[in-house]
Scaffold this motif. Structure first.
Motif, PDB file in Angstrom:
ATOM      1  N   PHE A  66      -1.101  -7.549  12.964  1.00  0.00           N
ATOM      2  CA  PHE A  66      -0.446  -6.708  12.184  1.00  0.00           C
ATOM      3  C   PHE A  66       1.154  -7.145  12.114  1.00  0.00           C
ATOM      4  N   THR A  70       3.270  -8.099   8.836  1.00  0.00           N
ATOM      5  CA  THR A  70       4.326  -7.231   8.437  1.00  0.00           C
ATOM      6  C   THR A  70       5.474  -7.295   8.959  1.00  0.00           C
ATOM      7  N   ARG A  71       5.674  -8.185  10.144  1.00  0.00           N
ATOM      8  CA  ARG A  71       6.919  -8.201  10.749  1.00  0.00           C
ATOM      9  C   ARG A  71       7.447  -9.750  10.639  1.00  0.00           C
ATOM     10  N   ASN A  73       5.933 -11.934   8.290  1.00  0.00           N
ATOM     11  CA  ASN A  73       5.735 -12.497   7.226  1.00  0.00           C
ATOM     12  C   ASN A  73       4.856 -13.933   7.208  1.00  0.00           C
ATOM     13  N   THR A 144      -6.028  -2.983  10.649  1.00  0.00           N
ATOM     14  CA  THR A 144      -4.723  -3.769  10.491  1.00  0.00           C
ATOM     15  C   THR A 144      -4.626  -3.638   8.920  1.00  0.00           C
ATOM     16  N   SER A 149       1.699   1.351  10.495  1.00  0.00           N
ATOM     17  CA  SER A 149       2.663   1.349  11.761  1.00  0.00           C
ATOM     18  C   SER A 149       1.707   1.040  12.978  1.00  0.00           C
ATOM     19  N   ARG A 234      -3.291  -5.094  -0.285  1.00  0.00           N
ATOM     20  CA  ARG A 234      -1.890  -4.973   0.634  1.00  0.00           C
ATOM     21  C   ARG A 234      -0.873  -6.047   0.148  1.00  0.00           C
ATOM     22  N   ILE A 235      -1.219  -7.231   0.164  1.00  0.00           N
ATOM     23  CA  ILE A 235      -0.060  -8.001   0.283  1.00  0.00           C
ATOM     24  C   ILE A 235       0.138  -9.038  -0.843  1.00  0.00           C
TER      25      ILE A 235
END
Length: 237
Positions: A66, A70-71, A73, A144, A149, A234-235
């Motif tokens: 995760f 998300t953090r 990249n 995930t 969050s 999602r991405i």
């Protein structure tokens, strides 16, 4: 990257299982005696190895993957190369399973020194730990993929992994549960990991191995396909 935090990672992966092994195996084992014809230390050590394979893979793909997605990249950077989403997800899952193998190897060594495991059974038992890691890493990647969050993961650990830890034969035989709970436990993947690892580590007869392996592969395969589709949605913009 993992080498930079390897010491702390291993402490986290090994600390809790070894405390359970010492506290339950030696402490409670003095009062329990034998379970299913095995000294309780041997019985619970096998369960702890199985549970550790679940927890190591799960926490790696929940929090580690995760963060990379998300953090940091990292996923986006990887997808800027010829890699596909399936490649990225496969790498995350195999790394989660590798973490299970690393933690399982250390637990196996310590438990063998305690006299809880058969030394020559290590290759087969650790192969099951890796297979378990693949299964649970795949399941974790689905969480995930849909998690908004870090706090969301508490639902999965509280409602899925902790019940498996408690009711899938880690600390006592599943057949000691009420019939309905036995049926539920037999559906859950950790029960099948325990059913494979306990005979391999203790020298007890191994029953229905193809069935147990097939169920783990089924869980892992379905979860893998789902996680690839969900992460792609999602991405990929």
């Amino acid at each position: 990257m993992w080498r930079k935090t390897a010491a702390a990672s291993l402490v986290g992966n090994l600390g809790e299982p070894l405390l359970y092994l010492a506290g339950m195996g030696y402490g409670l084992g003095r009062f329990v005696g034998e379970v299913d014809g095995l000294p309780y230390l041997m019985f619970v050590a096998a369960g702890i190895l199985a549970a550790s394979s679940m927890n190591s893979a799960t926490f790696e793909v929940l929090y580690g993957s995760f963060t990379r997605m998300t953090r940091q990249n990292t996923f986006h950077a990887m997808l800027a190369t010829p890699l596909s989403v399936a490649d990225v997800v496969s790498g995350e899952i195999v790394w989660g399973a590798t973490k299970s193998l690393i933690a399982g190897s250390a637990i196996y060594l310590v438990a063998t020194l305690f006299g809880a495991f058969e030394p020559m059974a290590a290759p087969w038992a650790l192969a099951v730990a890796f297979l378990s890691g693949l299964c649970f890493a795949s399941l974790g990647m689905v969480m995930t993929a849909i998690s908004p969050s870090y706090e969301f993961f508490l639902y999965y650990t509280t409602l899925v992994t902790v019940p498996m830890f408690l009711f899938c034969g880690v600390f006592y035989p599943v057949d000691s549960l009420p019939p309905l709970m036995q049926m539920v436990a037999q559906i859950l993947p950790l029960s099948h990991v325990v059913e494979l690892i306990r005979p391999l580590t203790t020298g007890a007869p191994l029953h229905n191995a193809p069935l147990h392996v097939s169920i783990l592969l089924l869980y892992g395969s379905i979860a893998y396909v789902a996680s690839v589709l969900l992460i792609k949605r999602r991405i990929i913009v």
